[in-house]
Design a protein around this motif. Structure first.
Motif, PDB file in Angstrom:
ATOM      1  N   LYS A  14      35.436  40.157  34.499  1.00  0.00           N
ATOM      2  CA  LYS A  14      35.961  40.269  36.013  1.00  0.00           C
ATOM      3  C   LYS A  14      37.087  39.629  36.533  1.00  0.00           C
ATOM      4  O   LYS A  14      37.782  40.101  37.275  1.00  0.00           O
ATOM      5  CB  LYS A  14      34.774  39.780  37.039  1.00  0.00           C
ATOM      6  N   ALA A  15      37.672  38.331  35.801  1.00  0.00           N
ATOM      7  CA  ALA A  15      38.457  37.562  36.030  1.00  0.00           C
ATOM      8  C   ALA A  15      39.337  37.803  34.726  1.00  0.00           C
ATOM      9  O   ALA A  15      39.134  37.851  33.883  1.00  0.00           O
ATOM     10  CB  ALA A  15      38.144  35.999  36.139  1.00  0.00           C
ATOM     11  N   GLN A  17      42.612  40.170  32.954  1.00  0.00           N
ATOM     12  CA  GLN A  17      42.415  41.810  32.496  1.00  0.00           C
ATOM     13  C   GLN A  17      42.604  41.898  30.854  1.00  0.00           C
ATOM     14  O   GLN A  17      43.135  41.475  30.277  1.00  0.00           O
ATOM     15  CB  GLN A  17      43.594  42.547  33.174  1.00  0.00           C
ATOM     16  N   ASP A  32      40.602  42.685  36.393  1.00  0.00           N
ATOM     17  CA  ASP A  32      41.508  42.781  37.414  1.00  0.00           C
ATOM     18  C   ASP A  32      42.833  43.253  37.098  1.00  0.00           C
ATOM     19  O   ASP A  32      43.794  42.697  36.432  1.00  0.00           O
ATOM     20  CB  ASP A  32      41.682  41.274  37.756  1.00  0.00           C
TER      21      ASP A  32
END
Length: 87
Positions: A14-15, A17, A32
């Motif tokens: 989620k945090a 890429q 991201d």
């Protein structure tokens, strides 16, 4: 089996890429899209299944054997990205 590994990354990253490129050159992104990408390249067909079934055993061996490689970072960056997201 790429779908199995992709589903894990989709749930976890989620945090940051992570970009995964399979042995046929197909690309998938997780996390991201505004973050600096770290690319995991799967260099053979079998490594996808091996990583999905036993990541702890496979990751280091596959990296040393050249079955996986990283672009835009290192294996340490990958481990940091995953650890950050699993916390």
């Amino acid at each position: 089996m790429k779908a199995l590994l992709a589903s894990v990354f989709k749930r976890v990253v989620k945090a940051g890429q992570l970009v995964m490129i399979d042995h046929k050159g197909r690309r998938e992104s997780f996390g991201d899209p505004a973050a600096r990408p770290l690319t995991l390249r799967l260099n053979d067909r079998r490594v996808t299944l091996d990583l999905a079934l036993n990541p702890q055993l496979t990751l280091g061996a596959a990296y040393m054997e050249g079955r996986i490689s990283f672009e835009g970072g290192t294996i340490a960056d990958f481990l940091e990205l995953m650890a950050h997201n699993i916390r």
